[in-house]
Design an enzyme around this catalytic site. Structure first.
Site, PDB file in Angstrom:
ATOM      1  N   ARG A  35       0.762  -1.187  -0.131  1.00 50.76           N
ATOM      2  CA  ARG A  35       0.152   0.035   0.112  1.00 50.76           C
ATOM      3  C   ARG A  35       0.854   1.047   0.113  1.00 50.76           C
ATOM      4  O   ARG A  35       0.310   2.146  -0.470  1.00 50.76           O
ATOM      5  CB  ARG A  35      -0.796   0.114   1.278  1.00 50.76           C
ATOM      6  CG  ARG A  35      -2.036   0.896   1.208  1.00 50.76           C
ATOM      7  CD  ARG A  35      -3.161   0.628   2.015  1.00 50.76           C
ATOM      8  NE  ARG A  35      -4.198   1.602   1.895  1.00 50.76           N
ATOM      9  CZ  ARG A  35      -4.473   2.647   2.716  1.00 50.76           C
ATOM     10  NH1 ARG A  35      -3.773   2.840   3.939  1.00 50.76           N
ATOM     11  NH2 ARG A  35      -5.662   3.216   2.814  1.00 50.76           N
ATOM     12  N   ILE A  61      -7.580   7.349  -1.372  1.00 49.54           N
ATOM     13  CA  ILE A  61      -7.206   5.928  -1.405  1.00 49.54           C
ATOM     14  C   ILE A  61      -8.295   5.356  -0.268  1.00 49.54           C
ATOM     15  O   ILE A  61      -8.160   5.661   0.848  1.00 49.54           O
ATOM     16  CB  ILE A  61      -5.997   5.479  -1.328  1.00 49.54           C
ATOM     17  CG1 ILE A  61      -5.704   3.924  -1.367  1.00 49.54           C
ATOM     18  CG2 ILE A  61      -5.211   6.239  -0.056  1.00 49.54           C
ATOM     19  CD1 ILE A  61      -4.152   3.532  -1.245  1.00 49.54           C
ATOM     20  N   SER A  62      -8.997   4.017  -0.597  1.00 51.58           N
ATOM     21  CA  SER A  62     -10.057   3.718   0.533  1.00 51.58           C
ATOM     22  C   SER A  62      -9.358   3.049   1.712  1.00 51.58           C
ATOM     23  O   SER A  62      -8.236   2.582   1.635  1.00 51.58           O
ATOM     24  CB  SER A  62     -11.065   2.748  -0.262  1.00 51.58           C
ATOM     25  OG  SER A  62     -11.627   3.177  -1.588  1.00 51.58           O
ATOM     26  N   GLN A  63     -10.322   2.964   2.576  1.00 55.65           N
ATOM     27  CA  GLN A  63      -9.735   2.396   3.969  1.00 55.65           C
ATOM     28  C   GLN A  63      -9.456   0.916   3.709  1.00 55.65           C
ATOM     29  O   GLN A  63     -10.316   0.069   3.055  1.00 55.65           O
ATOM     30  CB  GLN A  63     -10.884   2.675   5.026  1.00 55.65           C
ATOM     31  CG  GLN A  63     -10.638   2.018   6.380  1.00 55.65           C
ATOM     32  CD  GLN A  63     -11.694   2.199   7.210  1.00 55.65           C
ATOM     33  OE1 GLN A  63     -12.615   2.587   6.932  1.00 55.65           O
ATOM     34  NE2 GLN A  63     -11.506   1.738   8.600  1.00 55.65           N
ATOM     35  N   PRO A  64      -8.522   0.352   4.174  1.00 60.26           N
ATOM     36  CA  PRO A  64      -8.415  -1.245   3.919  1.00 60.26           C
ATOM     37  C   PRO A  64      -9.268  -1.993   4.151  1.00 60.26           C
ATOM     38  O   PRO A  64      -9.662  -2.969   3.626  1.00 60.26           O
ATOM     39  CB  PRO A  64      -6.884  -1.518   4.502  1.00 60.26           C
ATOM     40  CG  PRO A  64      -5.991  -0.019   4.751  1.00 60.26           C
ATOM     41  CD  PRO A  64      -7.057   0.874   4.815  1.00 60.26           C
TER      42      PRO A  64
END
Ligand code: SAH
Length: 217
Positions: A35, A61-64
Site C-alpha cells: 500500500r 485511497i479507500s480504507q483497507p
C-alpha cells in the site's frame, strides 16, 4: 516486502480479521499489495494503517477494511472478468489483479490514471486494461463482466452497470442512502434469471461518482 518482516502488515491483517474478513484469498491479496506504493510521500508512514488517505484532486485511497469488505463480497476467482469504476491510486486495482483473470478499470482523471498505471506496471501486473473515461457508463465494448466494483458513491441503483453483468454476476457499489445523504450503503447486487438480488452490507463513506471526464486534471 513480506509480512514476515513487517509488523505493520501483520497488524493490519489482524485488524481486518477482527473486522470480519475471513476469506483467505482476500487477506492474501492485501498482504501482497504494497500500500505504501500507492500513497503520496507525505503519508508513507501511515500507509499500513486502517484508514483512508488523501490522493490528488480531493480523492481518496479507500480504507483497507472497506477495500477488503468489497473484495470479499465480490467472491472473485481466476476465471472472472472484472470491471472497476474509479481507479484512483490503483490500490484496489492491484488487489483485483491478484484475484481475477482480467481487470478493466476506468478513471475520469487522466493524471490519476497515468500515475496508477505506472505503479501497477512497476508491480508487474499484466492482466489489466485501463481507460480514461466516464465509468458510470460502464465499458459496453467489453461487457458483459462477471464482477463489477464501483469505488465512488452512486446516487441511485447503478442500472446501466447492472446491465453489463453476466447472469450470476456480482456487483458491489456504495449507494447514497435516501434518508442520510452524507453516507452511503454498500450494496451487493447478484444477477438472477428473474431480476436482481440486493443486499445491504453496511454504511460507508466514498467520494461521489461524477459524470464526464474531469476538467481540472
Ligand atoms: N479505488 C480507489 C479509490 C479512489 S476514490 C483507490 O483504491 O485508490 C474514487 C475514484 O473514482 C476517484 O479517483 C474519482 O476520480 C473516480 N471517479 C469518480 N467518478 C468517476 C466516473 N464517473 N468514472 C470514472 N472514475 C470516477
Amino acid at each position: 516486502m513480506s509480512s514476515d518482516s513487517n509488523p505493520d502488515i501483520i497488524k493490519l491483517i489482524m485488524t481486518l480479521r477482527g473486522g470480519g474478513i475471513s476469506d483467505p484469498a482476500t487477506l492474501s491479496a492485501i498482504e501482497k499489495t504494497p500500500r505504501h506504493h500507492f500513497v503520496d510521500a507525505t503519508f508513507k508512514d501511515k500507509a499500513w494503517e486502517n484508514r483512508a488517505l488523501p490522493i490528488k484532486f480531493g480523492q481518496t485511497i479507500s480504507q483497507p477494511l472497506v477495500v477488503a469488505l468489497m473484495t470479499q463480497a465480490l467472491r472473485i476467482d481466476d476465471r472472472c472478468k472484472v470491471l472497476e469504476v474509479g481507479t484512483g491510486s490503483g490500490y484496489q486495482t492491484a488487489i483485483l489483479c491478484h484475484l481475477a483473470r482480467r481487470v478493466y478499470t476506468i478513471e475520469r482523471y487522466g493524471s490519476l490514471l497515468a500515475e496508477a498505471e505506472a505503479r501497477l506496471q512497476k508491480l508487474r501486473h499484466k492482466n489489466l486494461v485501463t481507460r480514461h473515461g466516464d465509468g458510470a457508463l460502464g465499458w459496453p465494448e467489453q461487457a458483459p463482466f462477471n464482477r463489477i466494483i464501483v469505488t465512488a458513491a452512486m446516487k441511485q441503483r447503478p442500472d446501466t452497470l447492472l446491465g453489463q453483468l453476466k447472469d450470476g454476476g456480482i456487483m458491489v457499489a456504495p449507494v447514497t442512502r435516501p434518508q442520510d445523504r452524507s453516507c452511503q450503503e454498500l450494496m451487493r447486487y447478484i444477477v438472477r434469471p428473474d431480476g436482481f438480488e440486493e443486499e445491504p452490507l453496511g454504511g460507508v463513506r466514498f467520494v461521489p461518482v461524477r459524470s464526464g471526464l474531469a476538467k481540472r486534471d
